[in-house]
Design an enzyme around this catalytic site. Structure first.
Site, mmCIF file in Angstrom:
data_model
loop_
_atom_site.group_PDB
_atom_site.id
_atom_site.type_symbol
_atom_site.label_atom_id
_atom_site.label_comp_id
_atom_site.label_asym_id
_atom_site.label_seq_id
_atom_site.Cartn_x
_atom_site.Cartn_y
_atom_site.Cartn_z
ATOM 1 N N GLU A 43 -13.038 -17.227 12.206
ATOM 2 C CA GLU A 43 -14.219 -18.250 11.436
ATOM 3 C C GLU A 43 -14.426 -18.663 10.769
ATOM 4 O O GLU A 43 -15.752 -19.258 10.966
ATOM 5 C CB GLU A 43 -15.098 -16.221 11.642
ATOM 6 C CG GLU A 43 -15.108 -15.042 12.833
ATOM 7 C CD GLU A 43 -15.726 -15.931 13.815
ATOM 8 O OE1 GLU A 43 -16.160 -16.669 14.336
ATOM 9 O OE2 GLU A 43 -14.813 -15.509 14.900
ATOM 10 N N TYR A 124 -23.859 -14.096 10.686
ATOM 11 C CA TYR A 124 -23.126 -14.392 11.445
ATOM 12 C C TYR A 124 -21.146 -13.995 11.393
ATOM 13 O O TYR A 124 -20.516 -13.161 11.943
ATOM 14 C CB TYR A 124 -22.982 -15.938 11.449
ATOM 15 C CG TYR A 124 -21.797 -16.435 12.573
ATOM 16 C CD1 TYR A 124 -21.630 -16.284 13.650
ATOM 17 C CD2 TYR A 124 -20.242 -16.586 11.963
ATOM 18 C CE1 TYR A 124 -21.087 -16.081 14.738
ATOM 19 C CE2 TYR A 124 -19.444 -16.836 13.332
ATOM 20 C CZ TYR A 124 -19.816 -16.837 14.438
ATOM 21 O OH TYR A 124 -18.375 -17.314 15.455
ATOM 22 N N ASP A 142 -24.899 -18.088 16.108
ATOM 23 C CA ASP A 142 -24.372 -19.251 15.379
ATOM 24 C C ASP A 142 -25.060 -20.523 16.024
ATOM 25 O O ASP A 142 -26.060 -19.663 17.174
ATOM 26 C CB ASP A 142 -23.445 -19.562 15.090
ATOM 27 C CG ASP A 142 -22.578 -19.352 16.935
ATOM 28 O OD1 ASP A 142 -23.280 -19.668 17.777
ATOM 29 O OD2 ASP A 142 -21.511 -19.967 17.170
#
Ligand code: SF4
Length: 336
Positions: A43, A124, A142
């Site tokens: 991520e 996020y 996002d």
């Protein structure tokens, strides 16, 4: 809650999205696990980096630092060398800071709030790891998700305004499949990456098309609304690849250089006024946030070199953290 006559029928959309994702999703290495460490690393890498570019880095990073403990204990120069070329180096430094926090706490936090406390983890990333690794019902928001949602709702607000963001966060929560948050979050992001594309949304292939207001009104390209556009700054750079007996001249940025501290660079033309340029190896464009660099690369020789410069051979160049621009320039000059 969106309860008006134009409100999307969330249940239908959730099911259509889940069916689409099951058949269309890409087979990516970080999707074969729900372990928090590799999910978190992926991520962070995927922020500001495309999937294709991140893939080799992801594999190499986990080979070199297979556990959160190995990342926490790694020398910074080794960490930056592995990250070199990915850009946005504060991500790597924060990964290590967070790894140290995790080791000190005796393991990964298992709540959204606990994840949010870690260095470099914002809303996020906390929502992504909480849902994918721990099955917690937190919706991600996002760039891809915002594009899908602004079009789905024909959201008229400026995407950069906090009010619009708050509205979209509420829509994302409403849309979230509480029973399968991991799959749902990844499905919306995948839809944004593969179908609801910035310039040419592929509405004919979209599982949400039947409920999408922007599509219905023929206005998909108008969303998301961005009122303030950051001005682009053009930067011209001439870099010298100075070689001597198989070694190349480089210099290292000092601690005062902020996010680029510790990185190695090639000398720019104005840094070595005594150098003699032999030939231009080529030029390339490189974008860092709103700075558009045009970089010309010259092969050169230098008799005298000021203090603070170092000669490094090819093997050493592979092991030190080079800036992305320096790495591209060396490749252009055939030295990599
Ligand atoms: Fe995006 Fe088109 Fe799907 Fe709407 S229908 S979400 S605009 S791809």
């Amino acid at each position: 809650m969106n309860t008006g006559p134009n409100a999307p029928r969330w249940n239908i959309l959730r099911k259509a999205l889940a069916r689409w994702y099951a058949s269309a999703k890409r087979d990516l290495p970080w999707r074969r696990t729900s372990e928090p460490y590799p999910v978190w690393v992926s991520e962070i890498m995927l922020q500001q980096t495309r999937v294709a570019a991140a893939l080799p880095y992801y594999e190499r990073f986990l080979q070199r630092f297979p556990t959160v403990e190995s990342l926490a204990g790694a020398p910074e120069q080794e960490l930056l060398a592995v990250w070199s070329g990915l850009g946005y180096y504060s991500r790597a430094r924060n990964l290590q800071k967070a790894a140290r926090q995790i080791v000190a706490a005796g393991g990964f936090p298992r709540t959204y709030e606990g994840l949010r406390e870690l260095a470099g983890i914002g809303d996020y990333t906390a929502a992504a790891v909480a849902s994918i690794s721990f099955g917690l019902a937190h919706a991600v928001l996002d760039g891809n998700v915002m594009r899908v949602l602004t079009r789905l709702m024909a959201e008229p607000g400026d995407i950069q305004s906090p009010k619009t963001r708050a509205r979209l966060a509420a829509v994302a929560r409403e849309f979230l499949d509480q029973r399968a948050p991991a799959e749902h979050n990844q499905a919306v992001m995948e839809l944004g990456a593969l179908v609801c594309l910035p310039r040419e949304p592929q509405c004919l292939l979209c599982p949400l098309a039947g409920e999408c207001r922007a599509r219905r009104e023929g206005r998909a390209a108008e969303f998301p609304v961005k009122l303030r556009k950051q001005k682009k700054v053009e930067v011209d750079l001439a870099l010298l690849v100075v070689e001597r007996e198989g070694r190349v001249l480089v210099w290292q940025r000092g601690a005062e250089e902020g996010r680029m501290a510790g990185f190695w660079e090639l000398p720019a033309r104005q840094q070595l006024p005594g150098a003699r340029e032999l030939a231009e190896a080529g030029s390339f464009r490189h974008v860092i946030t709103h700075h558009q660099h045009t970089v010309r690369v010259f092969r050169a020789v230098a008799k005298r070199v000021p203090a603070g410069y170092h000669w490094r051979d090819r093997k050493e160049l592979r092991e030190i953290p080079l800036s992305t621009i320096a790495r591209k320039a060396l490749r252009m000059a055939g030295v990599d």
